[in-house]
Design an enzyme around this catalytic site. Structure first.
Site, PDB file in Angstrom:
ATOM      1  N   ASN A  88       0.826  -1.199   0.000  1.00 47.48           N
ATOM      2  CA  ASN A  88       0.000   0.000   0.000  1.00 47.48           C
ATOM      3  C   ASN A  88       0.866   1.256   0.000  1.00 47.48           C
ATOM      4  O   ASN A  88       1.938   1.297   0.621  1.00 47.48           O
ATOM      5  CB  ASN A  88      -0.934   0.000   1.217  1.00 47.48           C
ATOM      6  CG  ASN A  88      -1.895  -1.177   1.201  1.00 47.48           C
ATOM      7  OD1 ASN A  88      -2.132  -1.769   0.140  1.00 47.48           O
ATOM      8  ND2 ASN A  88      -2.411  -1.552   2.356  1.00 47.48           N
ATOM      9  N   HIS A 105       6.039  -0.690  -2.653  1.00 46.01           N
ATOM     10  CA  HIS A 105       5.546  -0.007  -3.868  1.00 46.01           C
ATOM     11  C   HIS A 105       5.597   1.504  -3.726  1.00 46.01           C
ATOM     12  O   HIS A 105       4.957   2.231  -4.487  1.00 46.01           O
ATOM     13  CB  HIS A 105       4.111  -0.471  -4.196  1.00 46.01           C
ATOM     14  CG  HIS A 105       4.056  -1.896  -4.659  1.00 46.01           C
ATOM     15  ND1 HIS A 105       2.877  -2.603  -4.744  1.00 46.01           N
ATOM     16  CD2 HIS A 105       5.032  -2.750  -5.038  1.00 46.01           C
ATOM     17  CE1 HIS A 105       3.134  -3.821  -5.180  1.00 46.01           C
ATOM     18  NE2 HIS A 105       4.435  -3.947  -5.352  1.00 46.01           N
TER      19      HIS A 105
END
Ligand code: APR
Length: 230
Positions: A88, A105
């Site tokens: 997330n 990410h």
């Protein structure tokens, strides 16, 4: 005990941040090739900034939920060494009190200069040609790992998986590698594996145990069980 916890969009779904592949998910509203690839950014930087400006605004107005708080409590309890790895890009785990969260990410609240590599706290609105605060090049981008790019902190994640006694995947579809392969890596090193999800993921068969339900219920329930084992 050493626990590695991988989270996905399902952890923040009940905070209103939505998911990618569920019905009505982000990839049904946007073309991921356009907004989540380096090629898309090169073609239409304004569109990509607009997409992440909206994600950043959603994140800023969202609040951590009981699942984020339960994970922070588990980490701070000291009953285990807890490594929080998340796909997330939101900061809800940090705002719930978690520490050293590994954002493989990237983070929507951070910005990156594609020229000099400088990182800083992103402004609410980013636009093409914003000058980098360090080198002034008009090469700023959200500090997000796009499809086709190498996720961050893979060495640290691999080292944690190699030492884990327990690997837990929370709210992730198991659709995107390398994160989807972490369960196999953990099993290969002898870890027990648990999946907490609203419905079985693509990799459900690889988990020793699966518990189904909304994260805000099943994550606090699981953490309470762990804390009662102290
Ligand atoms: N509680 C628990 N799990 C939930 C909930 C909920 N309330 N709502 C949805 N889920 C689960 C779904 O069952 C699904 O397994 O969350 C998962 C969402 O899957 P995806 O939308 O594919 O999100 P994620 O797994 O995080 O995607 C991985 O893909 O697009 C890229 O970079 C993006 O990090 C993302 C990666």
């Amino acid at each position: 005990m050493r626990i590695v916890i991988l989270s996905g969009a399902g952890l923040s779904a009940e905070s209103g941040l939505g998911t990618f592949r569920d019905v009505g998910g982000l990839w049904q509203k946007y073309d991921l090739e356009e907004v989540a690839t380096p090629e898309g950014f090169a073609r239409k930087p304004g569109l990509v900034h607009q997409f992440y400006n909206a994600r950043r605004a959603n994140c800023a107005t969202a609040s951590p939920n009981d699942a984020h708080r339960a994970l922070a409590d588990l980490q701070q309890s000291g009953m285990a060494e807890v490594t929080l790895v998340t796909q997330n890009i939101d900061d809800l785990l940090e705002r719930a009190g978690a520490r050293d969260v590994i954002h493989m990410h990237g983070q929507v609240m951070r910005a990156l200069c594609a020229d000099c590599g400088h990182r800083w706290d992103a402004p609410a609105i980013m636009q093409p040609h914003d000058p980098c605060p360090a080198c002034l090049a008009p090469a700023t981008r959200p500090d997000i790992v796009w499809f086709g790019e190498i996720p961050y902190h893979m060495d640290a994640i691999g080292a944690a998986l190699a030492r884990a006694d327990l690997f837990v995947a929370i709210g992730t579809s198991g659709a995107v590698y390398p994160a989807a392969g972490f369960v196999q890596e953990a099993r290969h090193h002898g870890a027990r594996t648990l999946e907490l999800n609203l419905e079985p993921s693509d990799t459900a068969r690889l988990f020793d145990e699966t518990r189904l339900g909304p994260a805000t219920r099943i994550v606090p329930d699981w953490v309470r069980e762990m804390l009662n084992q102290r």
